[in-house]
Design a protein around this motif. Structure first.
Motif, PDB file in Angstrom:
ATOM      1  N   ALA A  13       0.709  -1.189  -0.127  1.00 50.17           N
ATOM      2  CA  ALA A  13      -0.088  -0.031   0.004  1.00 50.17           C
ATOM      3  C   ALA A  13       0.908   1.252   0.078  1.00 50.17           C
ATOM      4  N   LEU A  16       1.661   1.865  -3.671  1.00 46.83           N
ATOM      5  CA  LEU A  16       0.290   2.220  -4.252  1.00 46.83           C
ATOM      6  C   LEU A  16       0.160   3.806  -4.005  1.00 46.83           C
ATOM      7  N   GLU A  17       0.457   4.316  -2.715  1.00 47.10           N
ATOM      8  CA  GLU A  17      -0.125   5.824  -2.329  1.00 47.10           C
ATOM      9  C   GLU A  17       0.989   6.505  -3.074  1.00 47.10           C
ATOM     10  N   GLU A  43       0.159  -5.224   3.625  1.00 49.36           N
ATOM     11  CA  GLU A  43      -0.954  -4.676   3.838  1.00 49.36           C
ATOM     12  C   GLU A  43      -2.267  -4.989   2.869  1.00 49.36           C
ATOM     13  N   ARG A  46      -5.538  -2.928   3.319  1.00 43.77           N
ATOM     14  CA  ARG A  46      -5.412  -1.404   3.036  1.00 43.77           C
ATOM     15  C   ARG A  46      -5.209  -1.326   1.494  1.00 43.77           C
ATOM     16  N   SER A  47      -4.591  -2.060   1.017  1.00 37.78           N
ATOM     17  CA  SER A  47      -4.522  -2.074  -0.766  1.00 37.78           C
ATOM     18  C   SER A  47      -5.800  -2.327  -1.312  1.00 37.78           C
ATOM     19  N   LEU A  50      -7.738   0.781  -0.719  1.00 36.16           N
ATOM     20  CA  LEU A  50      -7.355   2.071  -1.639  1.00 36.16           C
ATOM     21  C   LEU A  50      -7.732   2.007  -3.067  1.00 36.16           C
ATOM     22  N   THR A 215       8.317  -0.635   3.681  1.00 35.25           N
ATOM     23  CA  THR A 215       7.521  -1.922   3.424  1.00 35.25           C
ATOM     24  C   THR A 215       8.009  -2.992   3.842  1.00 35.25           C
TER      25      THR A 215
END
Length: 241
Positions: A13, A16-17, A43, A46-47, A50, A215
């Motif tokens: 995530a 990705l952010e 995560e 959360r991934s 998102l 990460t």
């Protein structure tokens, strides 16, 4: 229209952010997600959240299928089957039934058209979530495995975690690389942008820096199975280490 195609997040995530921020800065009109949202990263929940928050088109990858039903014999080498299912079980323990249902119902391909330019997007090939088509594949293999199923101008896929753009028989073929687990030695998240303006097509592979050490540290924090190998992959952006 400027379209960002992203894939192979793999529960990273943080990466990705960073990509979503980069996409915002580039004033992209649309985002399309080509699968592998949660499995093998620290995560998964959360991934998925998102991606859901994008309210956009998402298709299924092989890792999403594995989350839903487990890793079957013959899909990976026998020596790693039990470990990969242990990783899958951990990922499932981090998400809820609504997330499972979301992954289960994802389609496996998408077609788009803008200003007469046709796009066909899928995770691995149009007929499989698992087939591997590498960057150095012969033109004939690209034609038979990626192009022949449906007529389009641009074909896009993920799965192999190695980004490239090639041109075969007047067609554009793009692999997006991977946001969460690139395998090309570049420790930057990878995605593709396709822009169609006044009938002119332009394409690019974007590489985005992110704090990959965060990460790596999260794998330990969350007690992820197979931590050592996954940390090495993130650190080296390679499976050959």
């Amino acid at each position: 229209m400027k379209i960002a195609f992203i894939s192979d997040i793999h529960g990273n995530a943080i990466a990705l952010e960073a990509v979503l921020k980069d996409i915002e800065n580039k004033h992209v009109d649309k985002i399309v997600v080509l699968g592998d949202l949660a499995y093998r990263g620290p995560e998964p929940k959360r991934s998925i959240e998102l991606v859901k928050g994008l309210n956009t088109t998402v298709i299924k990858g092989n890792a999403d299928e594995w989350i839903v039903r487990g890793v079957n014999q013959g899909e990976v080498p026998d020596k790693v089957l039990d470990l990969m299912n242990e990783e899958r079980d951990w990922s499932v323990s981090q998400i809820d039934q609504a997330d499972m249902d979301y992954l289960a119902q994802l389609p496996t391909e998408i077609t788009l058209e803008d200003e007469g330019i046709k796009f066909h997007a899928f995770h691995a090939t149009p007929t499989s979530l698992f087939d591997v088509v590498l960057p150095d594949a012969a033109d004939s293999e690209l034609e038979s495995k990626l192009i022949s199923a449906k007529d389009a101008d641009v074909y896009l896929y993920g799965h192999i975690h190695k980004a490239y753009i090639r041109y075969v028989q007047g067609k554009t073929i793009i692999n997006l690389g991977s946001i969460g687990l690139p395998f090309d030695g570049v420790t930057k998240a990878s995605y593709a942008i396709v822009n169609v303006k006044d009938g002119i097509l332009s394409t690019s592979i974007e590489r985005v820096s992110y704090d990959y050490q965060k990460t790596i540290d999260l794998y330990d924090t969350v007690n992820y199975p197979n931590t050592s190998m996954m940390k090495n992959i993130v650190k080296s952006a390679s499976i050959n280490n």
